[in-house]
Each structure stands twice: as structure tokens, then as C-alpha cells.
Design an enzyme around this catalytic site. Structure first.
Site, PDB file in Angstrom:
ATOM      1  N   PHE A 158       0.809  -1.230   0.000  1.00  0.00           N
ATOM      2  CA  PHE A 158       0.000   0.000   0.000  1.00  0.00           C
ATOM      3  C   PHE A 158       0.837   1.274   0.000  1.00  0.00           C
ATOM      4  CE2 PHE A 158      -2.886  -3.284   1.254  1.00  0.00           C
ATOM      5  CZ  PHE A 158      -4.056  -2.936   0.602  1.00  0.00           C
ATOM      6  N   ARG A 259     -21.272   0.271   3.486  1.00  0.00           N
ATOM      7  CA  ARG A 259     -21.579  -1.149   3.623  1.00  0.00           C
ATOM      8  C   ARG A 259     -22.434  -1.573   2.433  1.00  0.00           C
ATOM      9  NH1 ARG A 259     -24.417  -3.275   9.024  1.00  0.00           N
ATOM     10  NH2 ARG A 259     -26.192  -2.205   8.131  1.00  0.00           N
ATOM     11  N   CYS A 268     -33.908  12.933   0.085  1.00  0.00           N
ATOM     12  CA  CYS A 268     -32.842  13.937  -0.123  1.00  0.00           C
ATOM     13  C   CYS A 268     -31.804  13.574  -1.182  1.00  0.00           C
ATOM     14  CB  CYS A 268     -32.113  14.189   1.190  1.00  0.00           C
ATOM     15  SG  CYS A 268     -33.166  14.974   2.392  1.00  0.00           S
ATOM     16  N   LYS A 324     -34.935   3.577   5.085  1.00  0.00           N
ATOM     17  CA  LYS A 324     -33.799   3.150   5.908  1.00  0.00           C
ATOM     18  C   LYS A 324     -34.257   2.808   7.318  1.00  0.00           C
ATOM     19  CE  LYS A 324     -32.131   7.537   7.616  1.00  0.00           C
ATOM     20  NZ  LYS A 324     -31.036   8.419   7.863  1.00  0.00           N
ATOM     21  N   ARG A 331     -40.633   7.852   1.228  1.00  0.00           N
ATOM     22  CA  ARG A 331     -40.340   8.605   0.007  1.00  0.00           C
ATOM     23  C   ARG A 331     -39.143   7.993  -0.734  1.00  0.00           C
ATOM     24  NH1 ARG A 331     -40.208  14.557   2.358  1.00  0.00           N
ATOM     25  NH2 ARG A 331     -39.537  13.374   4.179  1.00  0.00           N
TER      26      ARG A 331
HETATM   27  N1  NAD Z   1       4.267   1.980  -7.656  1.00  0.00           N
HETATM   28  C1  NAD Z   1       3.451   2.023  -6.617  1.00  0.00           C
HETATM   29  O1  NAD Z   1       3.270   3.066  -5.975  1.00  0.00           O
HETATM   30  C2  NAD Z   1       2.750   0.785  -6.150  1.00  0.00           C
HETATM   31  C3  NAD Z   1       2.181   0.756  -4.876  1.00  0.00           C
HETATM   32  C4  NAD Z   1       1.563  -0.399  -4.445  1.00  0.00           C
HETATM   33  C5  NAD Z   1       1.476  -1.498  -5.282  1.00  0.00           C
HETATM   34  N2  NAD Z   1       1.999  -1.426  -6.536  1.00  0.00           N
HETATM   35  C6  NAD Z   1       1.936  -2.644  -7.373  1.00  0.00           C
HETATM   36  O2  NAD Z   1       3.165  -3.326  -7.207  1.00  0.00           O
HETATM   37  C7  NAD Z   1       3.582  -3.929  -8.422  1.00  0.00           C
HETATM   38  C8  NAD Z   1       4.935  -3.375  -8.841  1.00  0.00           C
HETATM   39  O3  NAD Z   1       4.793  -1.991  -9.082  1.00  0.00           O
HETATM   40  P1  NAD Z   1       6.067  -1.082  -9.383  1.00  0.00           P
HETATM   41  O4  NAD Z   1       5.556   0.319  -9.496  1.00  0.00           O
HETATM   42  O5  NAD Z   1       7.165  -1.376  -8.440  1.00  0.00           O
HETATM   43  O6  NAD Z   1       6.453  -1.623 -10.849  1.00  0.00           O
HETATM   44  P2  NAD Z   1       7.766  -1.259 -11.688  1.00  0.00           P
HETATM   45  O7  NAD Z   1       7.357  -1.340 -13.109  1.00  0.00           O
HETATM   46  O8  NAD Z   1       8.395  -0.026 -11.164  1.00  0.00           O
HETATM   47  O9  NAD Z   1       8.738  -2.474 -11.336  1.00  0.00           O
HETATM   48  C9  NAD Z   1       8.566  -3.773 -11.755  1.00  0.00           C
HETATM   49  C10 NAD Z   1       9.941  -4.388 -11.919  1.00  0.00           C
HETATM   50  O10 NAD Z   1       9.793  -5.772 -12.165  1.00  0.00           O
HETATM   51  C11 NAD Z   1      10.833  -6.140 -13.086  1.00  0.00           C
HETATM   52  N3  NAD Z   1      10.522  -7.436 -13.695  1.00  0.00           N
HETATM   53  C12 NAD Z   1       9.699  -7.709 -14.737  1.00  0.00           C
HETATM   54  N4  NAD Z   1       9.710  -9.021 -14.995  1.00  0.00           N
HETATM   55  C13 NAD Z   1      10.549  -9.591 -14.113  1.00  0.00           C
HETATM   56  C14 NAD Z   1      10.973 -10.925 -13.880  1.00  0.00           C
HETATM   57  N5  NAD Z   1      10.538 -11.922 -14.605  1.00  0.00           N
HETATM   58  N6  NAD Z   1      11.829 -11.149 -12.879  1.00  0.00           N
HETATM   59  C15 NAD Z   1      12.280 -10.133 -12.111  1.00  0.00           C
HETATM   60  N7  NAD Z   1      11.925  -8.851 -12.297  1.00  0.00           N
HETATM   61  C16 NAD Z   1      11.068  -8.586 -13.277  1.00  0.00           C
HETATM   62  C17 NAD Z   1      10.855  -4.972 -14.059  1.00  0.00           C
HETATM   63  O11 NAD Z   1      12.018  -4.969 -14.833  1.00  0.00           O
HETATM   64  C18 NAD Z   1      10.719  -3.822 -13.093  1.00  0.00           C
HETATM   65  O12 NAD Z   1      11.976  -3.374 -12.645  1.00  0.00           O
HETATM   66  C19 NAD Z   1       2.461  -3.653  -9.414  1.00  0.00           C
HETATM   67  O13 NAD Z   1       1.550  -4.727  -9.404  1.00  0.00           O
HETATM   68  C20 NAD Z   1       1.793  -2.406  -8.856  1.00  0.00           C
HETATM   69  O14 NAD Z   1       0.451  -2.312  -9.258  1.00  0.00           O
HETATM   70  C21 NAD Z   1       2.653  -0.330  -6.978  1.00  0.00           C
END
Ligand code: NAD
Length: 441
Positions: A158, A259, A268, A324, A331
Site C-alpha cells: 500500500f 456497507r 434527499c 432506511k 419517500r
Molecule cells: N508503484 C506504486 O506506488 C505501487 C504501490 C503499491 C502497489 N503497486 C503494485 O506493485 C507492483 C509493482 O509496481 P512497481 O511500481 O514497483 O512496478 P515497476 O514497473 O516499477 O517495477 C517492476 C519491476 O519488475 C521487473 N521485472 C519484470 N519481470 C521480471 C521478472 N521476470 N523477474 C524479475 N523482475 C522482473 C521490471 O524490470 C521492473 O523493474 C504492481 O503490481 C503495482 O500495481 C505499486
């Protein structure tokens, strides 16, 4: 612990660095050589406040290093945190290529490892991804059983870019989607240093909480911008409006109205949304979000009607008629419309609503209730739960139920009969009732 982190992007680098800083031995795995080199040289591959310092410290201490070698990383760790990207895809919603590739690689490496090992999915994946792809792939390539020889959890991240390090240490919650307690226990131990409530839940819950959270964040931004646009049209200070708006922690910034259950009704919400739509149209502002609320609410009413009528009930009991809890106000009540729909389809209806009942008996001409109740609906009202349940094959719950009325419902419930709970009234009691129960979300 010995930890491998797959994917050294924003999430993976922060995770690897912060876990190493917390005293674990971490090995990052990445396909891009430049990122591997950066980490091994003690540099962050991208800018994130404070990250280079942590990486540098841990690389020097020897608690953090990176490789392109999957087998080596699995061999040297007890747990793999998968942090690869899951970008959008037109056909499937999101691209799982990297997730699949990593699961195949880890699976292959696990076929040569004796010890118990846990794979934790930190990447954001749609509900069902783990059961449809990740777990079968891990089992196929390792020749091992998830839940027995190896573990699998969904453990979404997160953090937000720009404040990633502090977010990492104090997330809104730690959520562990698990199929077996052993793998969940290991992850719970890993995250025990993080200051956040811990939720251990089924895989699907964990997968969807992440999407619900991001969708809600996007919704908040769009909502604020649409209110801001309305403010501009009126020459009103939008920051002042929103400053006061967010200070209401009872109804506005709270769990109230969040919920899943019945559609909204009452005198309203619909009225005021229609008024805002009118103003927006007049001033030529496109309020896509605000304009979508009433159609979405109507679509939900339709889903409920389909659920109620879908099993061709002969006689239905409605517990609750007003819009509710705690009011006799009819209404724009979704229940009144649903009752009428049932009557139109020639389904018998029996209604019990103690709030409505008391005002009907008090003085039907002075109260709002009588005025908004069509005659055919009024003739369905029964004076007790027992009477309302008599001979029905389906019960639709729209309000809370007293203990006394619940006992009546328990007496009525038997296999072949059905309850649709739109109010979440039954809660844990649902398990003790022998009939089919649908909880509408
Ligand atoms: N960026 C954010 O703020 C954030 C926050 C929470 C969750 N997420 C989630 O986390 C995940 C990663 O996000 P991110 O922003 O770090 O992505 P990113 O694109 O910055 O990094 C992903 C990395 O994975 C590498 N990669 C791809 N295939 C690979 C493999 N087979 N083996 C090893 N490495 C490999 C890529 O080269 C890249 O460096 C996503 O699912 C995203 O939705 C992102």
C-alpha cells in the site's frame, strides 16, 4: 529471515531495502542488469526520498544485494516477495506476463529445494489470479503442493511513491490472504515490526481490498474535482468547501454509507443529485461522476429485483419497507418499488416493518407514511413477523431484526427456503440457519 524480492521497481526496491534495514538478509532479483548493478553498487535505480541512503547502508553492511539468477535467490531464501509490474492489458484487464514468468522461475527453482518455502504476491493482481494462475504454475513447475510442501499468500503493498519509506513502515494495514495457516504465520512474523492492524483473510479478499482501495482513492480525487468545478461555476472557494466537508467525520469521512447492501432512497439524496445535475447542465460542466450516481443506483435496484424474482418465488416476505432503518419515511424507498415490482409480476407479498406499522396505527393521515404508500402495498402489511412469514418461500431483509423476530425467522428457516439479506442483519447467525442465504453486496 532470508528473503528474496522479485522485481526491483518502486515497490520491490523499497521492500528489499527496508527489510534489509530491519535486519533481514535480502536478495533482489531483477531482469534489468542496470537495476541489479545499481543496487549492488549501493545506489537506488530511481529517485525516491531517502531510498538511496537505505540501499547504500544495507549494501555496505552486506544485508542487501541483487542478482538476475532466480535459482540462486530461491536457494538462499525462505520466502519470496513478488513485486513485479502488472500493467494494464486490453484483453485481460492486466498483463500477467511478469507474474507468470516469476512463478514459473520460482517453481523450477523449488523443484531443487527441500525446505519449506513461501511465495507472497505483493504485486496487485485481480481476484482469481492466484487460484487460476499463480498456484497452479508454482505446483506444476515445482512438482510440490501449495499448502503442504510450499506456501502461497497474497500480501498487497500500500505504499505511495514519494513517501514510500514511511508508508512501508506504517501502512494502513497489513493484509495477508492465505490458504493455509503455516504460510500466513510466516508472513505475520515477517511483518510483526510494522505498525499496522493485521488482517488474515482468504486469498480473494486480499486481492480485492487492494483494488477497492485504489478505486476509492481515484473516486475521491474525481469527486473533489467535480465539486471544485461546480464551485468555480458559482464563484465559490472550493478549498473552503472541501475543508469544511472533510471535517465531518460522522457522515463524510467515515465508514458510514460504505456497507454494500440496498440501493439508496429517501427524500434527499436523489433530489439533491438531480438539482446538481440541473445546474451543471445549465453551466455546461461535464460532471461524469455525479451524473453516474443515479443510473448506478438504478442498476443496483435492478440487480436486487433480479435476485428476488430470479428464483420465481410464489410468496415473499419483506422485512422493512421504509427507505432506511429507524424511520417510517417511504419517500423514494427502494423497498416500495421492489414490492410493486413483485406485485406486478403476480408474486404474493407480505411486509413487516415495525416503524411503518406504528405510524400507520397512530394516525395514517398525519404521518408521511400513508401518503407515499400505494394501496396495493398497504394491503400487504402484516402486524407481526410471524404473520409476515406465514407461507412465504423467500424473505428479503432490509432492516435490522429484533431478537424476538429473529426467533420467528429461525423457526421459519428450513432447506428449500431462501433469505436475501440486504442489510447484513444476519451476520454470524447466517451459519445456523438451514436455508439458502444470499448476502447482496
Ligand atoms: N508503484 C506504486 O506506488 C505501487 C504501490 C503499491 C502497489 N503497486 C503494485 O506493485 C507492483 C509493482 O509496481 P512497481 O511500481 O514497483 O512496478 P515497476 O514497473 O516499477 O517495477 C517492476 C519491476 O519488475 C521487473 N521485472 C519484470 N519481470 C521480471 C521478472 N521476470 N523477474 C524479475 N523482475 C522482473 C521490471 O524490470 C521492473 O523493474 C504492481 O503490481 C503495482 O500495481 C505499486
Amino acid at each position: 529471515m532470508n528473503i528474496s524480492v522479485f522485481g526491483l521497481g518502486y515497490v520491490g526496491c523499497v521492500t528489499a531495502a527496508c527489510l534489509a534495514d530491519a535486519g533481514h538478509k535480502v536478495i533482489g532479483v531483477e531482469i534489468k542488469r542496470k537495476k541489479v548493478d545499481a543496487l549492488n553498487e549501493g545506489r537506488s535505480p530511481f529517485f525516491e526520498p531517502g531510498l538511496s541512503e537505505v540501499i547504500n547502508r544495507c549494501a555496505k553492511q552486506g544485508t542487501l544485494r541483487a542478482t538476475t539468477d532466480v535459482e540462486e535467490a530461491v536457494r538462499l531464501s525462505d520466502i519470496a516477495l513478488v513485486c513485479v509490474g502488472t500493467p494494464s492489458s486490453k484483453e485481460k484487464g492486466l498483463q500477467l506476463d511478469a507474474v507468470i514468468q516469476v512463478c514459473e522461475g520460482i517453481g523450477r527453482a523449488l523443484s531443487k529445494k527441500e525446505e519449506y518455502f513461501v511465495v507472497a504476491m505483493r504485486s496487485t493482481v485481480l481476484p482469481g489470479t492466484s487460484l487460476e494462475y499463480c498456484i497452479p504454475i508454482l505446483e506444476q513447475f515445482s512438482g510440490k503442493r501449495v499448502g503442504e510442501d510450499i506456501g502461497y499468500c497474497v500480501n498487497p503493498e500500500f505504499l505511495r511513491e514519494g513517501s514510500a519509506i514511511s508508508d512501508f513502515h506504517a501502512p494502513p494495514f497489513t493484509i495477508i490472504g492465505e490458504r493455509d495457516a503455516r504460510s500466513g504465520d510466516l508472513l505475520a512474523r515477517l511483518w510483526s515490526f510494522v505498525q499496522a492492524p493485521l488482517y488474515r483473510v482468504p486469498l480473494g479478499v486480499s486481492e480485492l481490498v487492494k483494488y477497492a482501495s485504489n478505486a476509492f482513492h481515484a473516486l475521491k480525487i474525481v469527486f473533489a474535482n467535480e465539486i471544485g468545478s461546480l464551485c468555480r461555476a458559482y464563484g465559490i472557494d472550493s478549498n473552503e468547501v472541501m475543508r469544511i466537508f472533510v471535517s465531518d467525520t460522522k457522515s463524510n469521512i467515515s465508514s458510514r454509507y460504505l456497507r454494500p447492501g440496498n440501493a439508496f432512497g429517501g427524500s434527499c439524496l436523489g433530489k439533491d443529485l438531480r438539482a446538481l445535475q440541473f445546474v451543471a447542465k445549465k453551466t455546461d460542466i461535464d460532471l461524469h461522476l455525479l451524473n453516474a450516481i443515479i443510473p448506478s443506483n438504478n442498476a443496483h435496484r435492478e440487480r436486487i429485483a433480479n435476485l428476488v424474482l430470479g428464483s420465481n418465488p410464489k410468496r415473499v416476505c419483506f422485512v422493512g419497507l421504509s427507505f432506511k432503518e429507524g424511520t417510517d419515511d417511504l419517500r423514494e424507498s427502494p423497498a416500495v418499488q421492489l414490492v410493486q415490482r413483485c406485485l406486478d409480476e403476480e408474486v404474493d407479498v407480505q411486509i413487516f416493518d415495525s416503524d411503518v406499522l406504528s405510524s400507520l396505527y397512530d394516525d395514517p393521515h398525519l404521518k408521511g407514511t400513508a401518503q407515499y404508500m400505494p394501496d396495493n402495498v398497504r394491503s400487504c402489511i402484516k402486524s407481526s413477523m410471524e404473520e409476515a412469514l406465514d407461507g412465504v418461500d423467500l424473505v428479503v431483509i432490509l432492516k435490522s431484526i429484533s431478537e424476538k423476530d429473529y426467533l420467528q425467522l429461525k423457526k421459519w428457516a428450513q432447506s428449500g427456503r431462501r433469505i436475501i439479506d440486504l442489510y447484513g442483519t444476519l451476520g454470524r447467525n447466517a451459519e445456523e440457519l438451514p436455508c439458502e442465504i444470499n448476502i447482496m453486496g
